[in-house]
Design a protein around this motif. Structure first.
Motif, mmCIF file in Angstrom:
data_model
loop_
_atom_site.group_PDB
_atom_site.id
_atom_site.type_symbol
_atom_site.label_atom_id
_atom_site.label_comp_id
_atom_site.label_asym_id
_atom_site.label_seq_id
_atom_site.Cartn_x
_atom_site.Cartn_y
_atom_site.Cartn_z
ATOM 1 N N ARG A 33 0.776 -1.217 -0.015
ATOM 2 C CA ARG A 33 0.049 0.090 -0.148
ATOM 3 C C ARG A 33 0.928 1.451 0.247
ATOM 4 N NH1 ARG A 33 -5.161 -0.689 3.884
ATOM 5 N NH2 ARG A 33 -6.572 -1.339 1.996
ATOM 6 N N ASN A 34 0.346 2.268 -0.466
ATOM 7 C CA ASN A 34 0.866 3.745 -0.530
ATOM 8 C C ASN A 34 2.054 3.766 -1.280
ATOM 9 O OD1 ASN A 34 -1.156 4.661 1.096
ATOM 10 N ND2 ASN A 34 0.109 4.430 2.955
ATOM 11 N N MET A 35 2.509 2.800 -2.177
ATOM 12 C CA MET A 35 3.790 3.008 -3.127
ATOM 13 C C MET A 35 3.359 3.856 -4.309
ATOM 14 S SD MET A 35 6.409 0.019 -4.334
ATOM 15 C CE MET A 35 5.318 -0.695 -5.950
ATOM 16 N N HIS A 36 4.082 4.850 -4.514
ATOM 17 C CA HIS A 36 3.902 5.830 -5.525
ATOM 18 C C HIS A 36 4.907 5.563 -6.550
ATOM 19 C CE1 HIS A 36 4.245 9.554 -7.820
ATOM 20 N NE2 HIS A 36 3.077 9.685 -7.517
ATOM 21 N N ILE A 37 4.187 5.079 -7.746
ATOM 22 C CA ILE A 37 4.776 5.071 -9.140
ATOM 23 C C ILE A 37 4.169 6.000 -10.002
ATOM 24 C CG2 ILE A 37 5.251 3.400 -11.139
ATOM 25 C CD1 ILE A 37 4.840 0.901 -9.300
ATOM 26 N N ALA A 38 5.376 6.849 -10.368
ATOM 27 C CA ALA A 38 4.575 8.125 -11.200
ATOM 28 C C ALA A 38 4.109 7.709 -12.500
ATOM 29 C CB ALA A 38 5.874 9.094 -11.580
ATOM 30 N N GLU A 39 3.154 8.522 -13.118
ATOM 31 C CA GLU A 39 2.662 8.325 -14.464
ATOM 32 C C GLU A 39 3.773 8.395 -15.331
ATOM 33 O OE1 GLU A 39 -0.690 10.727 -15.218
ATOM 34 O OE2 GLU A 39 -2.026 9.629 -13.649
ATOM 35 N N TYR A 40 3.574 7.567 -16.442
ATOM 36 C CA TYR A 40 4.632 7.338 -17.450
ATOM 37 C C TYR A 40 4.379 8.638 -18.290
ATOM 38 C CZ TYR A 40 7.318 5.515 -21.425
ATOM 39 O OH TYR A 40 8.423 5.298 -22.203
ATOM 40 N N ARG A 41 5.336 9.355 -18.590
ATOM 41 C CA ARG A 41 5.179 10.680 -19.095
ATOM 42 C C ARG A 41 4.978 10.585 -20.906
ATOM 43 N NH1 ARG A 41 11.450 12.481 -20.607
ATOM 44 N NH2 ARG A 41 12.236 10.526 -20.795
ATOM 45 N N PHE A 42 5.134 9.240 -21.167
ATOM 46 C CA PHE A 42 4.815 9.119 -22.625
ATOM 47 C C PHE A 42 3.362 8.426 -22.687
ATOM 48 C CE2 PHE A 42 9.254 9.615 -23.157
ATOM 49 C CZ PHE A 42 9.194 10.838 -23.901
ATOM 50 N N GLY A 43 2.771 8.177 -21.677
ATOM 51 C CA GLY A 43 1.520 7.270 -21.732
ATOM 52 C C GLY A 43 0.421 8.034 -22.142
ATOM 53 N N THR A 44 -0.505 7.556 -22.682
ATOM 54 C CA THR A 44 -1.553 8.047 -22.999
ATOM 55 C C THR A 44 -3.006 8.093 -22.197
ATOM 56 O OG1 THR A 44 -2.300 6.111 -24.405
ATOM 57 C CG2 THR A 44 -1.037 7.655 -25.443
ATOM 58 N N THR A 45 -4.141 7.749 -22.833
ATOM 59 C CA THR A 45 -5.309 7.894 -21.819
ATOM 60 C C THR A 45 -5.243 6.527 -20.916
ATOM 61 O OG1 THR A 45 -6.456 6.757 -23.461
ATOM 62 C CG2 THR A 45 -6.719 9.353 -23.312
ATOM 63 N N ASN A 46 -4.332 5.314 -21.461
ATOM 64 C CA ASN A 46 -4.237 4.217 -20.771
ATOM 65 C C ASN A 46 -3.183 4.236 -19.640
ATOM 66 O OD1 ASN A 46 -6.044 3.195 -22.544
ATOM 67 N ND2 ASN A 46 -4.556 2.634 -23.892
ATOM 68 N N ASN A 47 -2.710 5.459 -19.121
ATOM 69 C CA ASN A 47 -1.664 5.630 -18.182
ATOM 70 C C ASN A 47 -2.373 4.945 -16.786
ATOM 71 O OD1 ASN A 47 0.739 5.982 -17.416
ATOM 72 N ND2 ASN A 47 0.568 8.196 -18.069
ATOM 73 N N HIS A 48 -1.436 4.284 -16.061
ATOM 74 C CA HIS A 48 -1.761 3.947 -14.707
ATOM 75 C C HIS A 48 -2.110 4.863 -13.730
ATOM 76 C CE1 HIS A 48 2.271 4.341 -14.149
ATOM 77 N NE2 HIS A 48 2.000 4.580 -12.773
ATOM 78 N N ILE A 49 -2.771 4.608 -12.421
ATOM 79 C CA ILE A 49 -3.113 5.346 -11.329
ATOM 80 C C ILE A 49 -1.679 5.287 -10.606
ATOM 81 C CG2 ILE A 49 -4.379 5.904 -9.514
ATOM 82 C CD1 ILE A 49 -6.676 4.192 -10.790
ATOM 83 N N ALA A 50 -1.433 6.550 -9.993
ATOM 84 C CA ALA A 50 -0.173 6.415 -9.535
ATOM 85 C C ALA A 50 0.061 6.009 -8.020
ATOM 86 C CB ALA A 50 0.280 8.221 -9.083
ATOM 87 N N VAL A 51 -0.862 6.093 -7.172
ATOM 88 C CA VAL A 51 -0.832 5.490 -5.896
ATOM 89 C C VAL A 51 -2.168 4.515 -5.872
ATOM 90 C CG1 VAL A 51 -0.943 5.595 -3.294
ATOM 91 C CG2 VAL A 51 0.331 7.239 -4.788
ATOM 92 N N HIS A 52 -2.026 3.119 -5.809
ATOM 93 C CA HIS A 52 -2.855 1.986 -5.654
ATOM 94 C C HIS A 52 -2.349 0.988 -4.976
ATOM 95 C CE1 HIS A 52 -2.560 -0.724 -8.966
ATOM 96 N NE2 HIS A 52 -1.967 0.551 -9.474
ATOM 97 N N ASP A 53 -3.143 0.051 -4.470
ATOM 98 C CA ASP A 53 -2.665 -1.208 -3.776
ATOM 99 C C ASP A 53 -2.078 -2.206 -5.104
ATOM 100 O OD1 ASP A 53 -3.444 -0.019 -1.582
ATOM 101 O OD2 ASP A 53 -5.298 -1.399 -1.298
ATOM 102 N N ARG A 54 -1.027 -2.940 -4.718
ATOM 103 C CA ARG A 54 -0.412 -3.565 -5.735
ATOM 104 C C ARG A 54 -0.508 -4.983 -5.091
ATOM 105 N NH1 ARG A 54 1.446 1.399 -6.542
ATOM 106 N NH2 ARG A 54 1.080 2.185 -8.755
#
Length: 125
Positions: A33-54
């Motif tokens: 929980r609370n692990m922040h993976i920044a959005e990919y800068r070249f990502g489009t509308t299919n980019n991921h949510i930065a902070v969510h449970d993995r």
């Protein structure tokens, strides 16, 4: 670790921050929980949510072993580092930590204060 495509690309760029992140058991599975993976800068509308449970992928034996340790008072699982293995899979190294007691915290604060006073005294001379 279960990841979305753009999360892997962002991890390869080094855009991961797991300050304040921790692991919890939910329905027999281990989640970070609370692990922040920044959005990919070249990502489009299919980019991921930065902070969510993995979800973390572990064997049943490893899960059982960790869950028994967590049930003991004061233990928690924290992520230590993230890396890619030789096959190209993202791996998360986790550690089992035990929280400090109140008297340990006071002792640490006292030591820190005495070190500051010593440095001040040496800097004046």
């Amino acid at each position: 670790m279960v990841l979305v495509g753009t999360e892997v690309k962002s991890i390869r760029d080094g855009k991961v921050n797991f300050v304040d992140s921790f692991c919890v058991f939910f329905k027999g599975e281990l989640w970070v929980r609370n692990m922040h993976i920044a959005e990919y800068r070249f990502g489009t509308t299919n980019n991921h949510i930065a902070v969510h449970d993995r979800k973390l992928l572990l064997t049943k034996r490893e899960l059982r072993k960790l869950e028994n340790k967590i049930k003991e008072k004061g233990y928690t699982i924290v992520p230590l580092r993230i890396f890619f293995n030789e096959k190209g899979y993202a791996k998360l190294e986790i550690g089992l930590g035990k929280g400090k007691k109140q008297y340990d915290k006071r002792e640490t604060i006292k030591q820190r204060d005495t070190q500051k006073e010593i440095k001040r005294y040496l800097n004046r001379q």
